[in-house]
Motif scaffolding. Structure first.
Motif, PDB file in Angstrom:
ATOM      1  N   MET A  35      33.138  36.651  37.470  1.00 22.89           N
ATOM      2  CA  MET A  35      34.137  36.653  38.544  1.00 22.89           C
ATOM      3  C   MET A  35      35.109  35.516  38.235  1.00 22.89           C
ATOM      4  N   GLU A  36      36.390  35.746  38.468  1.00 21.44           N
ATOM      5  CA  GLU A  36      37.370  34.674  38.253  1.00 21.44           C
ATOM      6  C   GLU A  36      38.277  34.541  39.475  1.00 21.44           C
ATOM      7  N   LEU A  37      38.484  33.308  39.872  1.00 22.03           N
ATOM      8  CA  LEU A  37      39.460  33.013  40.921  1.00 22.03           C
ATOM      9  C   LEU A  37      40.549  32.142  40.307  1.00 22.03           C
ATOM     10  N   ARG A  38      41.800  32.553  40.487  1.00 25.51           N
ATOM     11  CA  ARG A  38      42.908  31.706  40.019  1.00 25.51           C
ATOM     12  C   ARG A  38      43.164  30.646  41.085  1.00 25.51           C
ATOM     13  N   VAL A  39      43.033  29.407  40.684  1.00 22.88           N
ATOM     14  CA  VAL A  39      43.254  28.306  41.624  1.00 22.88           C
ATOM     15  C   VAL A  39      44.714  27.873  41.496  1.00 22.88           C
ATOM     16  N   TYR A  40      45.514  28.306  42.460  1.00 26.58           N
ATOM     17  CA  TYR A  40      46.935  27.971  42.464  1.00 26.58           C
ATOM     18  C   TYR A  40      47.194  26.828  43.422  1.00 26.58           C
ATOM     19  N   LYS A  78      47.990  38.406  40.404  1.00 34.30           N
ATOM     20  CA  LYS A  78      46.538  38.560  40.495  1.00 34.30           C
ATOM     21  C   LYS A  78      45.918  37.286  41.045  1.00 34.30           C
ATOM     22  N   VAL A  79      44.885  37.430  41.858  1.00 28.69           N
ATOM     23  CA  VAL A  79      44.214  36.252  42.414  1.00 28.69           C
ATOM     24  C   VAL A  79      42.742  36.219  42.027  1.00 28.69           C
ATOM     25  N   VAL A  80      42.094  37.384  42.066  1.00 33.24           N
ATOM     26  CA  VAL A  80      40.684  37.475  41.676  1.00 33.24           C
ATOM     27  C   VAL A  80      40.559  38.589  40.639  1.00 33.24           C
ATOM     28  N   GLU A  81      39.808  38.318  39.577  1.00 37.16           N
ATOM     29  CA  GLU A  81      39.524  39.344  38.585  1.00 37.16           C
ATOM     30  C   GLU A  81      38.029  39.322  38.309  1.00 37.16           C
ATOM     31  N   GLU A  82      37.502  40.449  37.871  1.00 38.20           N
ATOM     32  CA  GLU A  82      36.091  40.474  37.533  1.00 38.20           C
ATOM     33  C   GLU A  82      35.812  41.450  36.413  1.00 38.20           C
ATOM     34  N   ALA A  83      34.660  41.275  35.788  1.00 34.20           N
ATOM     35  CA  ALA A  83      34.199  42.221  34.781  1.00 34.20           C
ATOM     36  C   ALA A  83      32.676  42.305  34.880  1.00 34.20           C
ATOM     37  N   PRO A  84      32.070  43.464  34.809  1.00 28.81           N
ATOM     38  CA  PRO A  84      32.770  44.753  34.761  1.00 28.81           C
ATOM     39  C   PRO A  84      33.290  45.159  36.133  1.00 28.81           C
ATOM     40  N   SER A  85      33.961  46.309  36.204  1.00 25.06           N
ATOM     41  CA  SER A  85      34.393  46.846  37.495  1.00 25.06           C
ATOM     42  C   SER A  85      33.199  47.517  38.145  1.00 25.06           C
ATOM     43  N   CYS A 124      41.219  44.220  38.321  1.00 22.03           N
ATOM     44  CA  CYS A 124      42.260  43.266  38.740  1.00 22.03           C
ATOM     45  C   CYS A 124      42.975  43.722  39.999  1.00 22.03           C
ATOM     46  N   SER A 125      42.273  44.427  40.877  1.00 18.38           N
ATOM     47  CA  SER A 125      42.937  44.991  42.054  1.00 18.38           C
ATOM     48  C   SER A 125      43.269  43.956  43.125  1.00 18.38           C
ATOM     49  N   LEU A 140      47.172  37.445  24.884  1.00 13.86           N
ATOM     50  CA  LEU A 140      45.907  37.066  25.502  1.00 13.86           C
ATOM     51  C   LEU A 140      46.208  36.906  26.989  1.00 13.86           C
ATOM     52  N   GLN A 141      45.383  37.479  27.858  1.00 11.91           N
ATOM     53  CA  GLN A 141      45.720  37.392  29.282  1.00 11.91           C
ATOM     54  C   GLN A 141      45.032  36.231  29.987  1.00 11.91           C
ATOM     55  N   VAL A 142      45.612  35.856  31.100  1.00  9.89           N
ATOM     56  CA  VAL A 142      45.042  34.802  31.938  1.00  9.89           C
ATOM     57  C   VAL A 142      43.550  35.048  32.161  1.00  9.89           C
ATOM     58  N   GLU A 143      43.226  36.297  32.509  1.00 10.95           N
ATOM     59  CA  GLU A 143      41.870  36.616  32.953  1.00 10.95           C
ATOM     60  C   GLU A 143      40.895  36.928  31.822  1.00 10.95           C
TER      61      GLU A 143
END
Ligand code: MV4
Length: 479
Positions: free
Chosen positions: A334-339, A236-243, A228-229, A292-295
Motif C-alpha cells: 500500500m502506498e500513501l503519497r504524503v503531500y 493519485k493519493v493512494v496506490e496499491e498492488a495487487p488490485s 490507482c483509483s 518510472l512512476q511515482v508509485e
C-alpha cells in the motif's frame, strides 16, 4: 557505466542514487538555488547548481544538464519522473552527446506522448480500447454523428493531454460543440496542440496500470498491476498492488496486452500501461507512461525486484534473465503519497518549515522521502514530501500497518495528507475493495477529518490518563 547524473530532485533523486550506490556507480546531483541544502545534493558524490529556483531555469534546462554531464564525464542520465523524463528531445540530445538516457528511445516517447499516435501504433496488436473515434476531430458534424452512435455521455480528450487536462464530459448532443471548443482551447494553451478526439465515457471505472520492463534483446516482462483509483482531481493519493478486483485470468490478459503495447513502439526500459476497468471487468487501454512512476515501490514490494536496478541494467545493454513464469506476487503493498497540502482546506499547498519531521520505521514500512526536519518546503515544485509504503502478507495487514505508520509519522509546521490517508484506510468502501475513481469525490468531506481529529485527541487523552495512573502505581509501589 561508472557515473550517473540524476536529473531530478526530492525523494526520487535519492531513491535512484541509493540503487546506483548499491551497484557501485558514482552519482551526480543537479540542483537549483532553492535546493542547495536538499538531501539529494548531500547524498550525491558530486553536485552542481544549474540555476534559479523555478524549474524552467533549473530542472527543465536540458542544455545545462548535458553540459554538466560532459564536464564531469557522466555516462548516463536517470530522469526520474516529471521534469524531463518524458521529453523525447532531451533523450535525443543526450544520445547525440554519447550519454545514455535511462529510458526508452525517443521514438517510443514520441508515439506514447500522443494518445492518437499511441492508438494508431497499437491498432495491429488487438488491444481492447474504449469505443470512440481514433482520429482528431476536424469536422464537427461528423464528430457529432459518431458521438450519437457511441451514445452519451461521451468524453472529449486532448491527444497531447495528461492529468485530465483538455478532458470534457459531454452529456448530450446540445452541449457537444461548446464542450469540444473548450477542450480544444484548453489543449492548445496547455500543450500547444489542439487535437482532440472522442471516446465513450466510462462513468465509474477503476484505474489499473501494468508495470512492464523491456530489454534491448526482445524480452518484455509484465510486473503485474497497481490499483490507482484513489485519486483527487487526477492526482493519485493512494496506490496499491495487487488490485483486489483482478482475477488471475484478467491479470494475465492485461499483462499480455501491456506487453503488446510495449512491443508496438519497440519499448525499452521501465514503462507503465494504463487501463480503465469497467463495472463488468472489461479493460481498455488508455495510454502508456514512458517513465518510472511515482508509485513503483508497491510493485517492488510484491515482486521483490529493484526497478531502478533493472532500468540501469537494461540501459547498459544487459538481457533480463528472469522469465515471466519466474515472477509471482507475494503479499500486498500500500502506498500513501504524503503531500504538504491541507486536506482541511481544499488540499491547497501548505508551505513552510518542517518544525518536526519524524518518519515511522518498522517491519513492512518503507518511506521514500526527500525531506528533513528543519527544512523549508519550497513553493516552486510538486509538494510531495514522501511516499509512505507498507507491506503485509495480505491486504488487511498492509492497511493495518499503514494506519499505524501514519500515526508514527510526525509532522509539524506544515499540513499534510497523512490524516486523509487514515480516512481512506478506515473507509468501508476502501477496506471492502468496492471503490472506483469517484471515491474521493463521493465520500470525502473535511468534516470527517475534523471528527477524526477529535476522536484521536480523545484516544490520546485516554492513553495519557492510563499512563499517568500506571506511573502513580509504580511510584506507590515502595510503600
Ligand atoms: C477516461 C475516463 C472515462 N472514460 N476515459 C483521466 C486521465 C487520463 N489518464 C484518462 N482519464 C480518464 N479517461 C474514458 N473513455 C475516466 C478518466 C478518469 C480517470 C482515469 C484514471 C484515474 C482517475 C480518473 C479520474 C477521472 C477520470
Amino acid at each position: 557505466m561508472k557515473k550517473i547524473l540524476v536529473a531530478n530532485r526530492g525523494e526520487i533523486a535519492l531513491r535512484v542514487m541509493k540503487t546506483a550506490k548499491k551497484m557501485g556507480i558514482k552519482t551526480v546531483a543537479v540542483f537549483s538555488v532553492a535546493d542547495r541544502n536538499a538531501p539529494h545534493v548531500k547524498f550525491a558524490d558530486e553536485a552542481v547548481c544549474i540555476g534559479e529556483a523555478s524549474s524552467n531555469q533549473s530542472y527543465l534546462r536540458g542544455d545545462k544538464i548535458i553540459e554538466v554531464c560532459k564536464t564531469l564525464h557522466v555516462d548516463a542520465i536517470h530522469p526520474g519522473y516529471g521534469f524531463l523524463s518524458e521529453n523525447a528531445d532531451f533523450a535525443e540530445l543526450a544520445e547525440q552527446n554519447n550519454i545514455i538516457f535511462i529510458g526508452p528511445k525517443s521514438k517510443a516517447m514520441k508515439i506514447m506522448g500522443s494518445k492518437l499516435a499511441a492508438k494508431e501504433a497499437v491498432k495491429a496488436f488487438d488491444i481492447p480500447m474504449v469505443p470512440g473515434l481514433d482520429e482528431a476531430i476536424t469536422d464537427v458534424a461528423k464528430a457529432k454523428e459518431v458521438a450519437k452512435n457511441i451514445g452519451f455521455p461521451i468524453l472529449i480528450k486532448a491527444s497531447a493531454g495528461g492529468g485530465g487536462k483538455g478532458m470534457r464530459v459531454v452529456e448530450n448532443e446540445a452541449e457537444f460543440e461548446a464542450q469540444m471548443n473548450r477542450a480544444i482551447s484548453e489543449a492548445t494553451s496547455a500543450f500547444g496542440d489542439g487535437s482532440v478526439f472522442i471516446e465513450k465515457y466510462v462513468t465509474s471505472p477503476r484505474h489499473i496500470e501494468i508495470q512492464i520492463m523491456a530489454d534491448m534483446h526482445g524480452n518484455i516482462l509484465y510486473l503485474f498491476e497497481r490499483e490507482c483509483s484513489i485519486q483527487r482531481r487526477h492526482q493519485k493519493v493512494v496506490e496499491e498492488a495487487p488490485s483486489s478486483v483482478l482475477t488471475p485470468e484478467i491479470r494475465k490478459a492485461m499483462g499480455e496486452a501491456a506487453v503488446k503495447v510495449a512491443k508496438s513502439c519497440d519499448y525499452i526500459g521501465a514503462g507503465t500501461v494504463e487501463f480503465l476497468l469497467d463495472e463488468n471487468k472489461n479493460f481498455y487501454f488508455l495510454e502508456m507512461n514512458t517513465r518510472l512512476q511515482v508509485e513503483h515501490p508497491v510493485t517492488e514490494m510484491i515482486t521483490g525486484l529493484d526497478l531502478v536496478e533493472m532500468q540501469i541494467r537494461v540501459a547498459r545493454g544487459e538481457a533480463i534473465q528472469l522469465k515471466q513464469d519466474d515472477l509471482q506476487i507475494i503479499g500486498h503493498a500500500m502506498e500513501l503519497r504524503v503531500y504538504a497540502e491541507d486536506p482541511m482546506n481544499d488540499f491547497l499547498p501548505s508551505v513552510g518549515k518542517l518544525d518536526v519531521y519524524q518518519l515511522p520505521v518498522g517491519n513492512g514500512v518503507r518511506v521514500d522521502n526527500g525531506f528533513e526536519q528543519g527544512m523549508e518546503v519550497p513553493i516552486y515544485y510538486d509538494p510531495m514530501l514522501a511516499k509512505l509504503v507498507t507491506y503485509g502478507k495480505n491486504r488487511e495487514e498492509a492497511i493495518q500497518k499503514m494506519i499505524e505508520a501514519i500515526a508514527d509519522y510526525h509532522v509539524k509546521g506544515v499540513s499534510t495528507t497523512l490524516p486523509f490517508g487514515t480516512f481512506v484506510m478506515q473507509h468501508e468502501a476502501f477496506t471492502s475493495g468496492n471503490f472506483d475513481t469517484n471515491f474521493v469525490k463521493k465520500y470525502y468531506d473535511k468534516q470527517i477529518l475534523e471528527k477524526q481529529a477529535e476522536v484521536e485527541a480523545e484516544i490520546t487523552a485516554i492513553i495519557a490518563l492510563k499512563q499517568y495512573l500506571e506511573d502513580q502505581k509504580i511510584v506507590r509501589l515502595p510503600n
